[in-house]
Design a protein around this motif. Structure first.
Motif, short mmCIF file in Angstrom:
data_model
loop_
_atom_site.label_atom_id
_atom_site.label_comp_id
_atom_site.label_asym_id
_atom_site.label_seq_id
_atom_site.Cartn_x
_atom_site.Cartn_y
_atom_site.Cartn_z
N UNK A 17 11.06 -78.07 1.36
CA UNK A 17 12.44 -78.23 0.89
C UNK A 17 12.87 -77.07 0.00
N UNK A 18 11.96 -76.48 -0.76
CA UNK A 18 12.29 -75.28 -1.53
C UNK A 18 12.58 -74.12 -0.57
N UNK A 23 16.89 -70.71 1.86
CA UNK A 23 17.61 -70.16 3.02
C UNK A 23 19.08 -70.58 3.01
N UNK A 24 19.33 -71.84 2.67
CA UNK A 24 20.72 -72.32 2.65
C UNK A 24 21.54 -71.55 1.63
N UNK A 27 22.65 -68.18 2.73
CA UNK A 27 23.66 -68.07 3.78
C UNK A 27 23.27 -68.56 5.15
N UNK A 28 22.06 -69.06 5.34
CA UNK A 28 21.66 -69.59 6.64
C UNK A 28 22.40 -70.90 6.90
N UNK A 29 22.98 -71.04 8.08
CA UNK A 29 23.74 -72.25 8.41
C UNK A 29 23.21 -72.97 9.65
N UNK A 30 22.31 -72.33 10.41
CA UNK A 30 21.81 -72.96 11.64
C UNK A 30 20.30 -72.75 11.78
N UNK A 31 19.64 -73.82 12.26
CA UNK A 31 18.23 -73.75 12.59
C UNK A 31 18.01 -74.49 13.91
N UNK A 48 17.26 -82.71 6.79
CA UNK A 48 17.85 -83.38 5.64
C UNK A 48 18.89 -82.53 4.92
N UNK A 49 18.93 -81.23 5.18
CA UNK A 49 19.80 -80.37 4.38
C UNK A 49 21.23 -80.40 4.89
N UNK A 50 22.16 -80.73 4.00
CA UNK A 50 23.56 -80.93 4.40
C UNK A 50 24.28 -79.63 4.76
N UNK A 51 23.76 -78.48 4.31
CA UNK A 51 24.45 -77.21 4.54
C UNK A 51 23.96 -76.49 5.78
#
Length: 581
Positions: A17-18, A23-24, A27-31, A48-51
């Protein structure tokens, strides 16, 4: 972005999660995530990450090309996540295409821990550097650990890996991530306890959504009224005068103290550089002074300095840090709240605001510098025996101007850091501090001297010279002048300053490795002049009169254990003197 909500259920979920939060915020928005067991912590964190839009794709080959398409549209990095084993191999065709067409992909491959490799454990292959030269950068993360030191390393390494998907050119990057069981987020209350004191908002506060550009944020952060310091590491620029002039202009505009490594040319241009500080290693050994001098902002030019005392103090300060380097690789071994900018120092100088009046923080540094320098110089002047630490101090005072000086790794570079004073002699220091080894000491110094076209000097210990005696075979082709200052303390002096020195046996035999070489006979075998230096007056005469051609060895026989004890005592006394009012 809101304050981070991290998964503290166990060490793997914390680690993942860290990583994802980092990454979020960058500026990362897609995985694009493919299913698997070993990648479970990563899958949970991305899902789980909302961004971040986490997109599940069954087949890794298809997933990789799908991510390639996502990244192509706006040339923004897209993350790929898969489990261990042959799943990772299915990424190769898309990685080759990303490399050839310049598309930013961050490939995260989960892996078994080291003890499960090379022993027929299931779903395990060699994933290290799996994609060869098709990636801009490869790194295998350490195993997850619930400590602030480890999490800082994780944050910094992930940020660097992401930056390498775009710099110095766009392309794929591979990070291999080992996990031990348990892989699902099975609760372990000890993990939350281990990190209960971490200020997570501060931990992530410096992360930006794009590669940092100093011009856009110089004024609010690098302003003269903060408690800021400039740290100049062991840089050997092609044009020392231009480099020093640029550092001086940065120092002038900010009005901050300039802490210069002994291996930097900056110490040898004291008339040019304002607010120059050279005794920080001694000053910061005083705990009360170190606390008063705690910085708010650090500007590091080049690499971090040799001084372990300074590096430890900087790490403990957790100050907002700018690292300026002309090299795109990760240069931050301290893993701080660091923004690294690939830029020349001359460019940096033009982007900074003009200095205001010198602030009280800078004046405080200069008061400590004056006290420490006065005390240190007096102690060195009073030391009449052939003390190793005094050699570098004497060189700064007596070498001819513009002399190229090569310094061997181990104890000589540290004595340069401790004792080399500010001066106006424009000495040109050279070192092999990329990997910090003693390999090739003599041969490198001969190369420097051959190319220099003027008398040059090598400062070395006995073991570093013995490690490269084949360098003497270059004598027939050597066209320069090299004076070799050999500090012969019959062993490895650097080890006397490490904790292992308390354990004898095996310390003396296996670490200090004492030797009884007759250097006079060794030089005679190569027909090289050898002189034993018997006092400081003798030494000064040789330093002020360097030969025009050839090789010469000046041997100073010293007492390794006595000098190690004297170093410690002297630096402690100087630290105390610096803090006295």
């Amino acid at each position: 972005m809101q304050n981070p909500t991290l998964d503290l259920r166990n060490v793997n979920s914390l680690w993942a999660s860290v990583l994802v939060e980092t990454l979020a915020r960058a500026g990362v928005t897609r995985a694009v995530v493919s299913p698997g067991s070993r990648s479970t912590p990563l899958t949970f964190a991305f899902a789980a990450h909302s961004e971040i839009e986490a997109i599940p794709v069954l087949d890794e080959r298809s997933a990789a090309f799908f991510a390639l398409g996502l990244a192509k549209l706006r040339q923004q990095p897209v993350v790929l996540v898969c489990t261990s084993g042959t799943a990772t191999a299915n990424y190769l065709p898309a990685i080759v295409e990303a490399s050839e067409s310049g598309v930013p992909l961050l490939v995260l491959t989960a892996d078994r821990p080291p003890e499960m490799r090379a022993c027929a454990s299931g779903q395990t292959i060699d994933q290290l550097k799996l994609y060869g030269g098709y990636v801009n950068f490869f790194h295998e993360l350490g195993l997850p650990a619930p400590s602030l030191v480890a999490l800082r390393y994780l944050r910094q390494t992930v940020l660097h890996a992401l930056s390498r998907t775009r710099m110095p050119f766009a392309g794929p990057v591979h990070v291999n991530i080992p996990f031990r069981d348990p892989l699902p987020p099975i609760a372990n209350p000890a993990i939350a306890t281990a990190v209960k004191d971490v200020d997570w908002a501060l931990f992530f506060s410096h992360i930006e959504t794009a590669t940092p550009q100093l011009a856009s944020v110089a004024e609010p952060l690098l302003r003269p009224d903060v408690h800021g310091i400039i740290v100049v590491g062991p840089v050997q620029p092609a044009n020392p005068d231009e480099f020093v002039a640029s550092v001086a202009e940065v120092g002038r505009r900010l009005g901050w103290p300039v802490l210069s490594d002994g291996l930097s040319p900056v110490r040898n241009h004291k008339e040019t550089v304002p607010n120059l500080v050279t005794t920080y290693d001694a000053v910061l050994r005083n705990p009360a002074v170190a606390e008063r001098l705690k910085p708010e902002v650090v500007l590091c030019i080049g690499d971090w300095p040799t001084s372990k005392v300074l590096r430890t103090w900087l790490q403990a300060s957790d100050a907002e840090t700018w690292l300026i380097s002309s090299r795109p690789g990760n240069r931050d071994a301290l893993h701080g709240r660091t923004r690294q900018v690939t830029m020349e120092v001359a460019t940096l100088a033009t982007l900074l605001p003009e200095a205001l009046d010198e602030n009280g923080y800078t004046k405080m540094w200069l008061r400590y510098e004056e006290r420490a320098r006065t005390a240190l110089d007096a102690k060195l002047e009073a030391t009449t025996h052939l003390f190793e630490g005094r050699v570098s101090w004497m060189l700064a005072k007596h070498l001819p101007e513009d002399t190229p000086l090569y310094i061997a790794s181990s104890m000589p570079v540290r004595d340069m850091e401790y004792f080399w004073p500010p001066n106006t002699r424009r000495i040109q220091p050279h070192v092999n501090r990329g990997a910090n080894g003693i390999d090739g000491t003599l041969s490198t110094a001969l190369g420097v001297a051959h190319a220099a076209g003027r008398p040059s000097v090598l400062l070395t210990g006995d073991l570093a010279l013995l490690h490269d005696t084949n360098g003497f075979l270059l004598k027939a082709k050597f066209g320069g002048s090299l004076t070799i200052i050999l500090i012969n303390n019959r062993g490895g002096g650097i080890f006397e300053h490490l904790p292992v020195a308390q354990f004898d046996p095996p310390f003396e035999e296996f670490f200090a490795t004492p030797q009884e070489v007759d250097f006079g006979r060794l030089c005679s075998a190569y027909e090289i002049e050898h002189v034993e230096v018997y006092d400081w007056g003798h030494f000064i005469d040789y330093m002020e009169n360097l030969p025009a051609h050839g090789m010469r060895v000046l041997e100073l026989r010293t007492d390794r254990k006595r000098d190690a004890a004297l170093r410690k005592t002297m630096l402690a006394e100087v630290a105390a003197a610096a803090g006295s009012s």
